[in-house]
Design a protein around this motif. Sequence first.
Motif, PDB file in Angstrom:
ATOM      1  N   TRP A 187       0.827  -1.201   0.000  1.00 53.16           N
ATOM      2  CA  TRP A 187       0.000   0.000   0.000  1.00 53.16           C
ATOM      3  C   TRP A 187       0.865   1.256   0.000  1.00 53.16           C
ATOM      4  O   TRP A 187       0.499   2.270  -0.617  1.00 53.16           O
ATOM      5  N   ALA A 188       2.006   1.204   0.677  1.00 58.28           N
ATOM      6  CA  ALA A 188       2.933   2.341   0.628  1.00 58.28           C
ATOM      7  C   ALA A 188       3.450   2.546  -0.788  1.00 58.28           C
ATOM      8  O   ALA A 188       3.546   3.681  -1.285  1.00 58.28           O
ATOM      9  N   MET A 189       3.765   1.456  -1.460  1.00 56.86           N
ATOM     10  CA  MET A 189       4.239   1.543  -2.840  1.00 56.86           C
ATOM     11  C   MET A 189       3.141   2.036  -3.771  1.00 56.86           C
ATOM     12  O   MET A 189       3.401   2.790  -4.717  1.00 56.86           O
ATOM     13  N   LEU A 190       1.894   1.646  -3.499  1.00 59.21           N
ATOM     14  CA  LEU A 190       0.777   2.032  -4.356  1.00 59.21           C
ATOM     15  C   LEU A 190       0.539   3.542  -4.336  1.00 59.21           C
ATOM     16  O   LEU A 190       0.032   4.109  -5.306  1.00 59.21           O
ATOM     17  N   ILE A 191       0.899   4.202  -3.246  1.00 58.78           N
ATOM     18  CA  ILE A 191       0.804   5.664  -3.210  1.00 58.78           C
ATOM     19  C   ILE A 191       2.105   6.305  -3.678  1.00 58.78           C
ATOM     20  O   ILE A 191       2.103   7.243  -4.478  1.00 58.78           O
TER      21      ILE A 191
END
Length: 598
Positions: A187-191
């Motif tokens: 999820w951190a990578m997705l943002i």
Amino acid sequence: MSRRWGHATAEVAVSLAVALGFMLLSRYVSVNPLVRLGQVSALAALQKYAALVGLPLLALLLYTAYRGTARRHGVVKRLVCAALAGLATGVIAGGVVVALRGTPHPLGGQEGDPGVLIDMANSFLHHEGMSGIYPPAFPALMALWAKIRYNGRGETGFALHDLQIFFTAVAGPMAYCSWRLLLRPFWAMLIAVPAAILFLDPIRPYSHVVMILLLPLLGYWLRHMRRAGRLPQRKLLLRGAAAGVIFGALFLWYSGWYIWAAPGAAVLALFLFPWYKGADVRKRAGLFIGTTILTAGIVGAPLLYQMVRLGAQNPDRYAFLSVYADPGYVLGWVSDRSGTLNYQTWPVAGEMAGQSGFALLLLFGVGLGLGLGLRHVMVRTAGAVLAGAWFARFWFASNMAQDKAVQLYPRTTWIIMYCLMILAVFGLMSAVHRGSGWIERTLRAARAGAVGGAGAGRVIPRRVVRQLAAGMVCVLALFGAMGSSWSVNRYMPSSDVDSMGIDAYRAHTIKTRDGRCPRFSPVKQCDEIEKDDWKPGPIEDFIWCAGIVAEDWPSVCGLKAPGKVRSRVDIERDRQAEFERQKNKAEQNKAEQNKTKP
């Protein structure tokens, strides 16, 4: 605790190593950056190198998702996501390296904002101090690097060249690590990856990086304030002081985003303050807030002093296409080099009340975030900052004609878009978590009814979840590869003054330190290196309408164009002159070829 810190350190190290390593690897792309075929070959070479780095990582991730243990896969996923975040902006930095191949000068050369930064750095180099109310940290770093790397001979433009590439490369790791304070790796990578690719401007990489970092840091700080009663007072004060130092340093790095984020964040802090949790908790929260504000004020004091002293003397009166367009459009932007676009053709109207399918899908995700994830402090933070920036945008825009000042309100487009992206990702995350939980409970109840007893164990194996997440990481990596190539292509050198490629082109038209033109210079007579100090320019009493021809100034700007504004006749004359120059050059080349024939 030691294992946790070890994993976090490994993520940071891997992400930075991949970003900086790819930046160095791109130096081996040997093309002429002024020729389009060379640019295409360079773009392909960067993607080839990215595939050589990224595909083994994705293969390892998929292998551990299918064959590895949960613990091993968790470690691999952490490191792969960190590496891919670094790779995304490493490719962009590599593209800048290629675009500037053969010249020591920065994107933009000595024109526009890069020229102003060079002058500011020269002032620091000559011990003249800060330049107005502009954040001093980056120009000061330019001066320091010029002194260390180039022996302080005044070529601060060379330092800007190096720092543009370096901070472009590390933007992805910085964004990813900031979001890891709040989210799991995927999820951190997705943002972080879409935000870094979309918002990063290699000409001024320091600017948008502050915006990308500021939002998760605000959310992290608000979470600690809300939980002030759970931490020992000493640890709470240390964390408050550390947060203050970071906020103060970012303020000195680029302060503009604080103007748009502060109203919403301040109101949210009042709502999240633990008013009803007892006097001791209120005291701890107050100490945490006070420590943060005090340390941030001390660190940011030089710029705060300048703002108080000179703020009213520096109105922003520069307008470009985003100023002429509908202020209600916040899902796209253009620079002051917008090519053939104008406010009648941009933004392109979508299918539903002017909104595109992407806009409707994004807003649907925002609705999920607000509806399902409002308990998360980051959803509240993004929503509050969005509301504050939204109101500030229309406040300044509504007073623009009367006050004759733009006040940088188009920049709220970026932070509003960023907040919408954050809310949409949190909406997707909440939907996945709640939806998977509901499906698991439903299937477990159905299985229990079928066997006539209580269902034991998970119905959906955790391995399936890991495999699905690994597949989504692969898709996000593919997006990163395509998006970074799109970003790089915009900055490839072009002589078109209305394109973003003009910035790299200008870097090839300035003499090097030995007085010669750069290796691939498109001109025979190059400009001298400027070593002027920064001087405040004249403050006009009207809005300067960039990109508007003289004939259209009365209808767009409400006044007659100043004498130096080009008319359509001037533009056509210059176009004809350029056509004749190219024609004569082609004839000369043909004549030279005929002479060499036997």
